[in-house]
Enzyme design. Structure first.
Site, PDB file in Angstrom:
ATOM      1  N   ARG A 166      10.194  50.422  21.365  1.00 49.05           N
ATOM      2  CA  ARG A 166      11.432  50.803  22.047  1.00 49.05           C
ATOM      3  C   ARG A 166      12.410  49.628  22.130  1.00 49.05           C
ATOM      4  NH1 ARG A 166      12.812  51.431  27.832  1.00 49.05           N
ATOM      5  NH2 ARG A 166      14.362  53.098  28.037  1.00 49.05           N
ATOM      6  N   ASN A 222      18.467  49.865  29.828  1.00 46.40           N
ATOM      7  CA  ASN A 222      17.506  48.760  29.752  1.00 46.40           C
ATOM      8  C   ASN A 222      16.973  48.285  31.099  1.00 46.40           C
ATOM      9  OD1 ASN A 222      17.988  48.740  26.976  1.00 46.40           O
ATOM     10  ND2 ASN A 222      19.553  47.153  27.122  1.00 46.40           N
ATOM     11  N   HIS A 239       8.177  58.761  20.143  1.00 48.67           N
ATOM     12  CA  HIS A 239       7.758  59.128  21.492  1.00 48.67           C
ATOM     13  C   HIS A 239       6.356  59.740  21.509  1.00 48.67           C
ATOM     14  CE1 HIS A 239      12.075  59.343  23.374  1.00 48.67           C
ATOM     15  NE2 HIS A 239      11.680  58.115  23.122  1.00 48.67           N
ATOM     16  N   HIS A 270      16.345  49.685  20.949  1.00 45.46           N
ATOM     17  CA  HIS A 270      17.449  49.339  21.851  1.00 45.46           C
ATOM     18  C   HIS A 270      18.207  48.112  21.364  1.00 45.46           C
ATOM     19  CE1 HIS A 270      16.595  51.791  25.709  1.00 45.46           C
ATOM     20  NE2 HIS A 270      16.066  52.405  24.666  1.00 45.46           N
TER      21      HIS A 270
END
Length: 334
Positions: free
Chosen positions: A68, A100, A199, A72
Site C-alpha cells: 500500500r 495517509n 486487497h 500511495h
C-alpha cells in the site's frame, strides 16, 4: 472453454503472451533497468528481501502495508519516495494527508532496509527503489507472483500534501472517480481492477467503510450491495456509535494473509469490504464487473496481469539521474 466471452478470450490471450514473453527488464522510455545496481550494489535486492522477510514473518500484515505504501507513493508525484519524508518546522510532507494519516505503515521497515544498504554500499540505492522492491517482495512472500523490477529511480526533493489528498482514491470514491484517477496516472480499467486485487491481503479500519454500513447515500440505510450476513458481522465490529473507528478487519475475510483470488470471489458474493471494492462488481454492465468475474476464476491470469500492472504503476514518472537525489536517510532530504 464453454460460453467464453470475447473479454475472457482476450484476457486469456494476454496471459498466454505474458507466459511466452517474460516481462522485460527495461521499460521503454523510463530509463530504468533491472540490473541498475549490478556493479554498484550487487546484493541490493537480496538485502531488501531479507529485511522484508523478517518484517513479514514478525507481522503478516506488514506485507500489505508495504504494498500500500508503494501505491500511495506512486499516485503522488510519481514513484519518488516523497511519502517517506517527515514533516519539519519548515516543510510539510504527505504523511498527514487524509489517505495517509495514522494509516500508512512500514516506515520503520524502510528505515531498516536503508540502514543496511548504506552500510553495504553508501549513497547508492534510492529510497524510491527500496519501496518498489519491498512491495514486490511483500507480494511474493504472501504467495503472489514475482516480477522483474526495473530500477534506477531517484528520490524527490519535495512532497505534495495537496497531491496526496487529491490523487489517492478515497475508500468511498465513485466508480467514475476511480477510473478517472487511474487514467490520470496512465493506468487503465484492467489496471484498476487488478491492482485493487491487492486487497486480497491486509486490513482496513472501521472509519474507511463505516459509511456504507449505516448511511451510504444519506437515507439512513446501509449499502444494499452488502451481503446481509456480512453486514451483521461488520456492524457488530463497528457499531454506529460509541466505538473506536480505528478497529480493523480483513479486506479479504477468507484468506487475509494469502495473495489469491478470494478477493474477487468475495465481490461476487457481496462481501467486498470497501465501497471501492464492491463497486467494481456491483456496477452492472461495466467492464470492471466483467473483469472481476473473469479473475475470480482465472488465478494465473490475475497473477500475470498483476505483475504487469505493478511494473506499469512503478514506472509512473520516475525521477532518473540527474534529477532528484539518493537520500542518506529516507525520512529527510540530504
Amino acid at each position: 472453454m464453454e460460453n467464453s466471452s470475447p473479454l475472457v478470450l482476450m484476457l486469456l490471450g494476454a496471459a498466454l503472451m505474458l507466459c511466452l514473453h517474460p516481462l522485460q527488464a527495461q521499460i521503454d522510455g523510463t530509463g530504468l533497468f533491472h540490473d541498475y545496481y549490478a556493479k554498484s550494489c550487487p546484493k541490493a535486492e537480496e538485502i531488501i528481501k531479507s529485511i522484508v522477510e523478517k518484517a513479514v514473518k514478525k507481522e503478516a500484515r506488514m506485507a500489505a502495508s508495504l504494498l500500500r505504501m508503494h501505491f500511495h507513493d506512486c499516485f503522488v508525484k510519481g514513484c519518488d519516495a516523497s511519502i517517506l519524508l517527515d514533516d519539519t518546522s519548515n516543510f510539510t510532507g504527505e504523511k498527514t494527508a487524509n489517505p495517509n494519516r495514522n494509516s500508512v505503515r512500514g516506515f520503520d521497515v524502510v528505515d531498516n532496509i536503508k540502514a543496511a544498504l548504506e552500510k553495504a554500499c553508501p549513497g547508492v540505492v534510492s529510497c524510491a527503489d527500496i519501496v518498489t522492491v519491498a512491495a514486490r517482495d511483500s507480494v511474493v512472500l504472501s504467495g503472489g507472483p514475482s516480477w522483474i523490477v526495473p530500477l534506477g529511480r531517484r528520490d524527490s526533493r519535495g512532497a505534495s500534501l495537496q497531491g496526496a489528498n487529491q490523487n489517492i482514491p478515497a475508500p468511498n470514491s465513485t466508480h467514475q472517480t476511480l477510473e478517472t484517477k487511474f487514467k490520470l496516472k496512465g493506468l487503465d480499467v484492467v489496471d484498476l481492477v487488478v491492482l485493487s486485487g491487492g486487497h486480497t491481503i491486509g486490513l482496513s479500519r472501521c472509519t474507511s467503510f463505516k459509511q456504507r454500513l449505516y448511511n451510504l447515500t444519506g437515507n439512513g440505510k446501509p449499502d444494499p450491495t452488502v451481503d446481509q450476513g456480512y453486514l451483521k458481522q461488520l456492524t457488530t465490529l463497528c457499531p454506529q456509535t460509541g466505538t473506536d473507528d480505528n478497529q480493523t478487519t480483513p479486506l479479504d475475510l477468507v484468506s487475509p494473509t494469502k495473495f489469491d483470488t478470494h478477493y474477487f470471489k468475495n465481490l461476487e458474493s457481496g462481501k467486498g469490504l470497501l465501497i471501492t471494492d464492491e463497486i467494481l462488481y456491483s456496477t452492472k454492465g461495466s467492464k470492471t464487473a466483467a473483469l472481476v468475474k473473469f479473475y475470480a476464476s482465472h488465478s494465473q491470469a490475475f497473477f500475470q496481469q498483476f505483475a504487469k500492472s505493478m511494473i506499469k504503476m512503478g514506472n509512473i514518472t520516475p525521477l532518473i539521474k540527474p534529477s532528484g537525489e539518493i537520500r542518506k536517510n529516507c525520512r529527510k532530504m540530504n
